[in-house]
Design an enzyme around this catalytic site. Structure first.
Site, mmCIF file in Angstrom:
data_model
loop_
_atom_site.group_PDB
_atom_site.id
_atom_site.type_symbol
_atom_site.label_atom_id
_atom_site.label_comp_id
_atom_site.label_asym_id
_atom_site.label_seq_id
_atom_site.Cartn_x
_atom_site.Cartn_y
_atom_site.Cartn_z
ATOM 1 N N GLU A 55 0.723 -1.109 0.032
ATOM 2 C CA GLU A 55 -0.073 -0.294 -0.205
ATOM 3 C C GLU A 55 0.920 1.311 0.190
ATOM 4 O O GLU A 55 0.708 2.281 0.625
ATOM 5 C CB GLU A 55 -1.058 0.001 1.155
ATOM 6 C CG GLU A 55 -2.033 -1.193 1.195
ATOM 7 C CD GLU A 55 -2.751 -1.378 2.385
ATOM 8 O OE1 GLU A 55 -4.101 -1.558 2.295
ATOM 9 O OE2 GLU A 55 -2.586 -0.707 3.444
ATOM 10 N N GLU A 64 -7.021 -7.873 -0.613
ATOM 11 C CA GLU A 64 -7.267 -7.856 0.875
ATOM 12 C C GLU A 64 -8.876 -7.646 0.695
ATOM 13 O O GLU A 64 -9.236 -6.276 0.743
ATOM 14 C CB GLU A 64 -6.664 -6.503 1.465
ATOM 15 C CG GLU A 64 -5.191 -6.964 1.899
ATOM 16 C CD GLU A 64 -4.444 -5.933 2.767
ATOM 17 O OE1 GLU A 64 -5.349 -4.890 3.436
ATOM 18 O OE2 GLU A 64 -3.225 -5.644 3.183
#
Length: 619
Positions: free
Chosen positions: A169, A249
């Protein structure tokens, strides 16, 4: 039926840009995966958790590698016991599960400092997650240790690792340093080979994907069941017009913060979103499938307008509970998976047995107010300085540091004792002449009113509640201040995060007598109990206690904080307990124990009770 992997050369997992899928062994392939963190699970429970994931219909697991869990000091590595990542990976292969590996170097995971070692901050001007030469040198040293352990376990070398994530991320981080990502890409390629399938993961927003992606790394996205699936995958398609759709995710629940509500996401909502993605042919990893526990001091924190430390429980409202038990959500997910691929033959393993060992009385240890035992906790003595030093300046990664000074003048009427803005990181337990005055808190109470005489001893025990694991900038130095003459006593930790004396049997071995002193403030309490011939999992409740740390048989079970909530019990794995001899309990209570101190061992957890913020100042 388990299909283990054997050691012979296979084709690498590949991206098929024509059929928009992965290819494994030359054939189209889709994974349905779940996240599991070996660092949050005692090693004796690894097989149980992985087997339940396999029997849920998953064909893969996603695994983080926390750098700071394995390199506690520069050049000092620990891959033993619970940290034996190679043994964990070999077990996944034995059970027939593929692996999506996420070795960082940054992982987030709501883990202390996002998996980065605190010793990086010994260089106070370091720029984390950037092409800062100091950071890259540390990263390269780590990757040269870790990745050679990974390479032989890649699928094309006969292992079960089908893909490897680079960073994590990164588009959510302020630096947006493409030179850093290019450096990582070069390092991963050099150490894993040109055939390894490398990818990135970012949120499904344009600005996140802009800074988090790089040519040569396949871009994937992450989003939860409340997102619009078409829009989220559309964001991935803006970067990767062709290739497999991947949600790296898919959030089955959410984390808990101290003082917040216990997170909850309905099983029906999670199952519905999973079905929607699988109908599109997408690859999905469910985060988390089993959360586990932030033992010792490993929980991280977020900065969302204010500092938000993560609870000890990482239950996550996941399909497998914190204790590894199948939930309604697991069976709902399993039903969805069964509509898209065959389930393994056989029953789901049952929940592990739990036992309510009942009430255990504790006693306050003789002369074990924390200030009375500094010679035991910090035998090397104080470090003297004109101003308070940060934890990092005295090379203390976790736990506590005691700061000592004296009142410079008489204070006959109550006067404010204040910390500068963000000065206490994260909680400071204030004692004047060894009498507890109250607690200062980051983004909370920053002033106490005190009286005293010139020369009176002023001590502040500062607790690190976890360094930031996510956010714009997480160089989260612990303690900032400007008090004069501040000797500091670091309370030492073992590489496993246990205070040295507690892991060696103190105070049971050294201080057996009870004390009649009843004042509040940081102090140690002990007790023992025996099990009825079994060592089953259990949950410990803290009736009337305030906040502190718990050890059983030297194992640091983590922070308790029933006054703040929502978590009211700590999970105690049966593997920590002994049969046939006493189990030693040590509690470090930081603010004030109940008049009759005892713990209550239950056969089920209590994770959802939060007091109103208006009551916090009464602590």
């Amino acid at each position: 039926v388990l299909c283990s992997f054997s050691c012979f050369s296979l084709l690498p997992t590949q991206l098929d840009y024509e059929q928009d899928c992965f290819r494994k062994d030359g054939a189209p392939f889709r994974y349905v995966s779940g996240s599991i963190h070996y660092a949050r699970i005692p090693r004796p429970a690894w097989r149980d958790r992985l087997l339940k994931m396999y029997m849920s219909g998953l064909n893969a697991v996603q695994v983080y590698v926390p750098w700071n869990y394995h390199e506690p000091l520069p050049g000092v590595y620990d891959f033993s016991g619970d940290r034996d990542v190679e043994a964990f990976l070999d077990l996944t292969a034995e059970l027939g599960l593929l692996v999506i590996l996420r070795p960082g170097p940054y992982i987030c995971a709501e883990w202390e400092m996002g998996g980065l070692p605190a010793w990086l901050l010994w260089k106070s001007d370091i720029v984390l997650r950037s092409s800062d030469p100091a950071f890259l040198a540390a990263v390269d040293s780590w990757l040269h240790v870790l990745l050679p352990k990974i390479k032989p376990r890649l699928y094309q070398h006969g292992g079960n690792i089908i893909s490897v994530q680079v960073e994590n991320e990164y588009g959510s981080y302020y630096a947006c340093d493409y030179d850093y990502l290019r450096h990582l890409l070069g390092s991963f390629r050099a150490l894993l080979g040109g055939e390894a399938l490398l990818f990135t993961t970012d949120g499904a927003r344009a600005e996140e994907l802009r800074c988090g992606t790089l040519q040569g790394l396949y871009a994937t996205v992450d989003f939860g069941p409340d997102s619009n699936v078409t829009e989220a995958f559309g964001a991935q398609r803006s970067i990767e017009p062709r290739g497999p759709l991947v949600n790296s995710e898919y959030y089955t629940g959410w984390l808990d913060y101290w003082g917040g509500a216990h997170a909850s996401t309905s099983a029906a909502q999670v199952a519905r979103g999973l079905a929607d993605m699988l109908r599109l042919g997408a690859n999905v990893n469910m985060y988390m499938f089993h959360g586990g526990t932030n033992f010792a001091y490993w929980s991280g924190a977020d900065l969302k307008a204010q500092y938000k430390p993560v609870t000890t429980s990482y239950d996550y409202d996941a399909p497998l509970s914190e204790a590894g038990d199948p939930t309604e959500k697991l069976f709902a997910i399993r039903t969805v998976i069964s509509k898209f691929q065959p389930l393994p033959v056989g029953p789901m393993p049952p929940a592990t047995p739990k036992y309510a060992y009942g009430r255990v009385d504790l006693r306050k240890v003789s002369h074990a107010d924390l200030l009375d035992v500094l010679h035991v906790l910090s035998p090397s003595g104080p470090i003297r300085s004109q101003f308070p030093l940060t934890f990092e300046a005295i090379k203390q990664a976790h736990g506590f540091v005691l700061y000592h000074t004296q009142l410079p003048r008489d204070v006959p009427a109550p006067a404010p004792l204040s910390a500068p803005p963000h000065g206490v990181r994260d909680r400071g337990y204030v004692m004047l002449q060894k009498e507890y005055q109250g607690t200062l808190e980051r983004d909370g109470q920053t002033t106490l009113r005190v009286t005293g005489r010139a020369g009176d001893a002023l001590d502040v025990l500062v607790e690190n509640m976890g360094r930031l694991s996510f956010g714009a900038n997480f160089s989260d130095f612990k303690v900032r201040g400007n008090s004069q003459t501040a000797p500091s006593c670091p309370l030492p930790q073992t590489p496993s995060g246990h205070p040295e004396p507690c892991s060696l049997g103190w105070p049971h071995a050294a201080l057996p007598q009870s004390s009649g002193r009843g004042r509040s403030g940081p102090a140690f309490y002990t007790g023992t109990f025996e099990t009825p011939g079994i060592a089953w999992d259990t949950f410990v409740k803290f009736p009337g206690w305030s906040k502190g740390q718990l050890w059983i048989n030297g194992f640091n079970l983590g922070r308790y904080w029933p006054r703040r909530g929502p978590q009211q019990t700590l999970f105690v794995p049966g593997s920590v307990l002994r049969v046939g001899c006493p189990n030693n309990i040590t509690v470090l209570e930081l603010e004030g124990a109940p008049p009759t101190p005892f713990l209550l061992f239950l056969d089920q957890p209590l994770l959802n009770r939060t007091l109103s913020p208006s009551t916090w100042t009464a602590e």
